[in-house]
Design a protein around this motif. Structure first.
Motif, PDB file in Angstrom:
ATOM      1  N   VAL A  20      16.875   0.888  58.893  1.00 22.54           N
ATOM      2  CA  VAL A  20      17.839   1.932  59.113  1.00 22.54           C
ATOM      3  C   VAL A  20      18.403   2.121  60.490  1.00 22.54           C
ATOM      4  O   VAL A  20      17.580   2.366  61.433  1.00 22.54           O
ATOM      5  CB  VAL A  20      16.975   3.495  58.643  1.00 22.54           C
ATOM      6  CG1 VAL A  20      18.092   4.525  58.421  1.00 22.54           C
ATOM      7  CG2 VAL A  20      16.349   3.418  57.452  1.00 22.54           C
ATOM      8  N   TYR A  30      17.021   1.107  65.628  1.00 22.85           N
ATOM      9  CA  TYR A  30      16.804   0.717  64.156  1.00 22.85           C
ATOM     10  C   TYR A  30      15.129   0.978  63.936  1.00 22.85           C
ATOM     11  O   TYR A  30      14.122   0.554  64.561  1.00 22.85           O
ATOM     12  CB  TYR A  30      17.064  -0.900  64.146  1.00 22.85           C
ATOM     13  CG  TYR A  30      18.334  -1.277  64.481  1.00 22.85           C
ATOM     14  CD1 TYR A  30      19.426  -1.154  63.307  1.00 22.85           C
ATOM     15  CD2 TYR A  30      18.525  -1.617  65.527  1.00 22.85           C
ATOM     16  CE1 TYR A  30      20.545  -1.502  63.475  1.00 22.85           C
ATOM     17  CE2 TYR A  30      20.198  -1.988  65.813  1.00 22.85           C
ATOM     18  CZ  TYR A  30      21.017  -1.853  64.702  1.00 22.85           C
ATOM     19  OH  TYR A  30      22.286  -2.343  65.169  1.00 22.85           O
ATOM     20  N   ALA A  36      13.805   3.368  49.592  1.00 23.86           N
ATOM     21  CA  ALA A  36      15.262   3.240  49.630  1.00 23.86           C
ATOM     22  C   ALA A  36      15.745   2.561  48.332  1.00 23.86           C
ATOM     23  O   ALA A  36      14.941   1.773  47.637  1.00 23.86           O
ATOM     24  CB  ALA A  36      15.945   2.608  50.761  1.00 23.86           C
ATOM     25  N   VAL A  48      17.510   6.785  51.105  1.00 20.46           N
ATOM     26  CA  VAL A  48      16.454   6.747  51.876  1.00 20.46           C
ATOM     27  C   VAL A  48      15.662   7.862  52.297  1.00 20.46           C
ATOM     28  O   VAL A  48      16.150   8.818  52.721  1.00 20.46           O
ATOM     29  CB  VAL A  48      16.973   5.764  52.992  1.00 20.46           C
ATOM     30  CG1 VAL A  48      17.618   6.317  54.069  1.00 20.46           C
ATOM     31  CG2 VAL A  48      15.533   5.089  53.947  1.00 20.46           C
ATOM     32  N   LEU A  50      13.161   9.626  54.759  1.00 19.90           N
ATOM     33  CA  LEU A  50      12.651   9.423  56.126  1.00 19.90           C
ATOM     34  C   LEU A  50      11.617  10.638  56.523  1.00 19.90           C
ATOM     35  O   LEU A  50      12.014  11.633  56.126  1.00 19.90           O
ATOM     36  CB  LEU A  50      13.813   9.359  57.240  1.00 19.90           C
ATOM     37  CG  LEU A  50      14.680   8.169  56.882  1.00 19.90           C
ATOM     38  CD1 LEU A  50      15.806   8.400  58.152  1.00 19.90           C
ATOM     39  CD2 LEU A  50      14.184   6.810  57.065  1.00 19.90           C
ATOM     40  N   THR A  56      14.931   8.420  64.100  1.00 23.46           N
ATOM     41  CA  THR A  56      16.233   8.063  63.506  1.00 23.46           C
ATOM     42  C   THR A  56      16.702   9.427  63.003  1.00 23.46           C
ATOM     43  O   THR A  56      18.142   9.664  62.869  1.00 23.46           O
ATOM     44  CB  THR A  56      15.874   7.210  62.557  1.00 23.46           C
ATOM     45  OG1 THR A  56      15.282   6.078  63.137  1.00 23.46           O
ATOM     46  CG2 THR A  56      17.055   6.821  61.626  1.00 23.46           C
ATOM     47  N   ILE A  60      20.674  10.505  62.535  1.00 25.34           N
ATOM     48  CA  ILE A  60      21.755  10.953  61.225  1.00 25.34           C
ATOM     49  C   ILE A  60      22.329  12.276  61.302  1.00 25.34           C
ATOM     50  O   ILE A  60      23.355  12.441  60.853  1.00 25.34           O
ATOM     51  CB  ILE A  60      20.911  10.683  59.883  1.00 25.34           C
ATOM     52  CG1 ILE A  60      20.325   9.041  59.979  1.00 25.34           C
ATOM     53  CG2 ILE A  60      21.637  11.010  58.787  1.00 25.34           C
ATOM     54  CD1 ILE A  60      19.583   8.938  58.993  1.00 25.34           C
ATOM     55  N   PHE A  66      24.855   6.747  58.946  1.00 22.26           N
ATOM     56  CA  PHE A  66      23.559   5.837  59.181  1.00 22.26           C
ATOM     57  C   PHE A  66      24.135   4.352  58.399  1.00 22.26           C
ATOM     58  O   PHE A  66      25.120   4.030  57.691  1.00 22.26           O
ATOM     59  CB  PHE A  66      22.418   6.244  58.448  1.00 22.26           C
ATOM     60  CG  PHE A  66      22.199   6.655  57.188  1.00 22.26           C
ATOM     61  CD1 PHE A  66      22.972   7.671  56.511  1.00 22.26           C
ATOM     62  CD2 PHE A  66      21.681   5.551  56.186  1.00 22.26           C
ATOM     63  CE1 PHE A  66      22.787   7.818  55.296  1.00 22.26           C
ATOM     64  CE2 PHE A  66      21.566   5.740  54.909  1.00 22.26           C
ATOM     65  CZ  PHE A  66      22.136   6.973  54.342  1.00 22.26           C
ATOM     66  N   SER A  67      23.041   3.292  58.730  1.00 20.88           N
ATOM     67  CA  SER A  67      23.279   2.000  58.007  1.00 20.88           C
ATOM     68  C   SER A  67      21.820   1.582  57.610  1.00 20.88           C
ATOM     69  O   SER A  67      20.887   2.259  57.977  1.00 20.88           O
ATOM     70  CB  SER A  67      23.790   1.017  59.094  1.00 20.88           C
ATOM     71  OG  SER A  67      22.817   0.648  59.949  1.00 20.88           O
ATOM     72  N   LEU A  68      22.136   0.994  56.462  1.00 24.31           N
ATOM     73  CA  LEU A  68      20.897   0.248  55.706  1.00 24.31           C
ATOM     74  C   LEU A  68      21.284  -1.418  56.117  1.00 24.31           C
ATOM     75  O   LEU A  68      22.175  -1.856  55.631  1.00 24.31           O
ATOM     76  CB  LEU A  68      20.662   0.563  54.520  1.00 24.31           C
ATOM     77  CG  LEU A  68      20.513   2.004  54.136  1.00 24.31           C
ATOM     78  CD1 LEU A  68      20.228   2.022  52.528  1.00 24.31           C
ATOM     79  CD2 LEU A  68      19.213   2.372  54.883  1.00 24.31           C
ATOM     80  N   CYS A 118      26.936   3.557  55.697  1.00 25.79           N
ATOM     81  CA  CYS A 118      26.707   4.866  54.925  1.00 25.79           C
ATOM     82  C   CYS A 118      27.189   6.247  55.700  1.00 25.79           C
ATOM     83  O   CYS A 118      26.989   6.533  56.863  1.00 25.79           O
ATOM     84  CB  CYS A 118      25.357   5.188  54.640  1.00 25.79           C
ATOM     85  SG  CYS A 118      24.750   3.706  53.632  1.00 25.79           S
ATOM     86  N   TYR A 132      17.647  11.177  52.286  1.00 24.24           N
ATOM     87  CA  TYR A 132      19.063  11.236  52.760  1.00 24.24           C
ATOM     88  C   TYR A 132      19.765  10.124  51.697  1.00 24.24           C
ATOM     89  O   TYR A 132      19.567   8.924  51.525  1.00 24.24           O
ATOM     90  CB  TYR A 132      19.066  10.345  54.169  1.00 24.24           C
ATOM     91  CG  TYR A 132      18.949  11.293  55.195  1.00 24.24           C
ATOM     92  CD1 TYR A 132      19.572  12.423  55.901  1.00 24.24           C
ATOM     93  CD2 TYR A 132      17.599  10.932  55.948  1.00 24.24           C
ATOM     94  CE1 TYR A 132      19.208  13.014  56.763  1.00 24.24           C
ATOM     95  CE2 TYR A 132      17.328  11.909  57.027  1.00 24.24           C
ATOM     96  CZ  TYR A 132      18.072  12.715  57.476  1.00 24.24           C
ATOM     97  OH  TYR A 132      17.482  13.550  58.643  1.00 24.24           O
TER      98      TYR A 132
END
Lengths: 186, 186
Positions: A20, A30, A36, A48, A50, A56, A60, A66-68, A118, A132
């Motif tokens: 993430v 990361y 997820a 996902v 968390l 992290t 967010i 955010f990114s996966l 995302c 999230y």
């Protein structure tokens, strides 16, 4: 039938191993995550879970992005490392090479063959964890892993997570929306 | 770096292949689903995304309970079949043998080595899909698949779903929270 009860626990058979990505205080971070999945088809969304205490989470909540990132099995050491140390204690921005896409604030890990960008849609407070849910704004992938416009499973070589272990994807077990046509009523 | 953009889509690297169990109009129904994961540790929760038009949705909304059943790879034909036909058109109650646990209204498929009983916590409207978040009330498992109080991945033989195909779990790729200790700073 010989079933036993195991009590309530956060069990799932198999999960994706992901990183993430979030900018925290302007720096890429990361963290390893496996809880997820896809949350919606139209618009396309992923989710996902968390732990609320994660570094992290700050990123967010701050950027609403955010990114996966999908690491390949060859990066399992770097991937697991990102789950062993917190960004609060150690700067993890140099473990992967970051680049930015459409959203500008969701860091994408170049070494990962697939990156999902995302925009936060909603976060659901479930107790110890926040779920999230993010709208997929763009998917970036290594050209060499793409077949017919989609990331190919064998070429991507993603890591399966199950019961505290990482696994390779194994042999095919059937074509979806197809193998079930062989079903004969008992 | 040779990345290309694929546009927004509901992509995830690997997912669990599951049967979502729900009583609809008092009868057990199972539908195939893969958009599922763990949503929380304490209390333990799981989530699954279902298209709003699914027959199963009626059952979950009515009873506020559902189950996630983990089929073994040997039942891939029955599993895929449950995704090809809708309970609205065909009675799917005899494909698996149902039993009931703590909740009384969430049917559990006996042939599946692991059955997760869930009480609905919340449903999130994401667009085409509802993301159902359920508290895990009990986990039932075949005695022969349990090692140290948990379902063993090799013995359970779950089906991985990725890119419209079913896969076996493959070879180990590393121990989680462990292999990352080998990481050396570049």
């Amino acid at each position: 039938m010989d079933k036993i009860t195991l009590g309530p626990m956060p069990y799932m058979s198999v999960m994706p191993t992901l990183l993430v990505g979030a900018n925290v205080k302007g720096k890429a971070n990361y963290m390893t995550a496996a809880w997820a999945t896809v949350a919606c088809m139209a618009p396309p969304m992923v989710c996902v879970a968390l732990n609320k205490t994660r570094y992290t989470v700050k990123g967010i909540d701050e950027n609403k992005t955010f990114s996966l990132n999908v690491p390949a099995a060859k990066h399992v050491v770097e991937t697991d490392h990102c789950g062993l140390v917190s960004g609060a204690q150690q700067d993890k921005s140099a473990i992967f090479t970051s680049y930015y896409g459409t959203l500008k604030t969701a860091p994408l890990a170049e070494e990962c063959p697939v990156n999902i960008e995302c925009r936060l849609f909603r976060s659901v407070d479930c107790g110890s964890h926040l779920l999230y849910i993010g709208e997929v704004v763009e998917i970036h992938a290594d050209r060499s892993c793409v077949v017919d416009g989609k990331p190919d499973t064998v070429k991507t070589d993603p890591i399966v997570y199950a019961q505290s272990a990482y696994w390779h994807v194994g042999k095919p077990a059937g074509k979806a929306f197809s193998v079930g046509k062989e079903y004969k009523k008992k």
